[in-house]
Design an enzyme around this catalytic site. Structure first.
Site, short mmCIF file in Angstrom:
data_model
loop_
_atom_site.label_atom_id
_atom_site.label_comp_id
_atom_site.label_asym_id
_atom_site.label_seq_id
_atom_site.Cartn_x
_atom_site.Cartn_y
_atom_site.Cartn_z
N LYS A 89 5.16 -6.58 1.99
CA LYS A 89 5.55 -7.81 1.28
C LYS A 89 6.31 -7.48 0.00
O LYS A 89 7.39 -8.01 -0.26
CB LYS A 89 4.31 -8.64 0.94
N LYS A 144 7.91 -5.86 -11.94
CA LYS A 144 6.80 -5.48 -11.07
C LYS A 144 7.30 -5.06 -9.69
O LYS A 144 6.84 -4.07 -9.11
CB LYS A 144 5.81 -6.64 -10.94
#
Length: 304
Positions: free
Chosen positions: A243, A174
């Site tokens: 992030k 991911k």
């Protein structure tokens, strides 16, 4: 709460979690939901979910518990902290849909397994729009029996790819995907603004790029759907981009992989963040780029 014990819990029902929980509700599953923001739970309660007052309350009621959480720190607290999933009396499988990185996921899996709880690592890709439509890409990893048990539930969110037998492997994939996506958007924004400043028609420019070798998901989807119409509503904030790309760079460097291009993309996104972009949609990087370049914003083009 009543004595009824719904089969499924859902912790974290924000931008991504709420529509995913809604997908489960729409398929007839009973849910117990918890979020630190009561307003986030309200639409799901109206749709038939049961509201819990804490993480622990969910885990005392449900054998299967989904989580969709905003950061590695929050994830670790929910999984292993006081009042977290690790101390839940009923929970046997936790299914995490967040993007928090392989290392904290592996640590959580070890801590949970000590209490007889399996962690299925199942981050998703496709944004809030994909969550609402049930068209997300779901990357799953974990103990095969646990993954197999929750696959019918994950299918409510979109297409599933089982990518490994250890929690953390799906997180790595991911992060790599998100790094590619954010890097492609950044360089497409540079090219798009250069074309606008050079006098090219924005819509025609994208039409040509999208049948040529420079096309990407950024040019084919985000620029067509969010930048050209000036809606900037993809549903993923710049703070989350920062992030995710930060976690990706750190993980790649820990593997000994040089990150020349990825590091430059990270620097650009972090600069936009420091210019006040934290809560702005990621597609608004295009507006930042226009300002930095002194380019005249293109006129809005209606969506098809």
């Amino acid at each position: 709460m009543t004595n009824r014990k719904p089969a499924i819990g859902f912790i974290g029902v924000g931008v991504m979690g709420r529509p995913m929980a809604g997908q489960l509700l729409s398929r007839g599953h009973a849910l117990v939901v918890y979020d630190k923001d009561p307003a986030a739970m309200a639409p799901l309660v109206e749709a038939g979910a049961q509201a819990a007052g804490s993480v622990q309350e969910v885990c005392q009621a449900c054998e299967l518990v989904f989580t969709s959480l905003p950061s590695p720190a929050v994830f670790t607290q929910v999984m292993l902290g006081e009042g977290g999933i690790r101390g839940g009396g009923a929970v046997r499988i936790a299914i995490d849909l967040s993007t928090v990185g392989p290392r904290v996921t592996k640590a959580a899996a070890t801590g949970l397994r000590e209490q007889g709880i399996e962690l299925v690592d199942a981050p998703v890709s496709g944004g809030a729009g994909g969550a609402k439509k049930g068209t997300l890409t779901v990357m799953a990893a974990g103990a095969p029996a646990a993954v197999e048990r929750v696959k019918p539930l994950l299918e409510a969110f979109g297409k599933i790819f089982v990518v490994g037998q250890e929690a953390g492997q799906a997180q790595l994939l991911k992060l790599l995907n998100n790094m590619l996506s954010s890097t492609a958007f950044a360089v497409t924004a540079e090219a798009f603004v250069a074309g606008v400043k050079g006098g090219l028609d924005p819509k025609l420019m994208l039409e040509v790029i999208n049948v040529s070798s420079g096309r990407s998901a950024a040019s084919q989807e985000k620029f067509v759907r969010q930048v050209l119409p000036r809606s900037f509503d993809f549903g993923f904030p710049i703070s989350s981009v920062c992030k995710d790309i930060g976690l990706a760079i750190e993980e790649c460097e820990a593997l000994g992989v040089p990150m020349w291009v990825g590091s430059q993309a990270r620097q650009l996104w972090n600069f936009a963040l420091r210019q006040g972009g934290a809560g702005q949609d990621m597609t608004e990087l295009g507006k930042f780029m226009e300002g930095w370049a002194g380019a005249q914003p293109p006129a809005a083009t209606p969506r098809d």
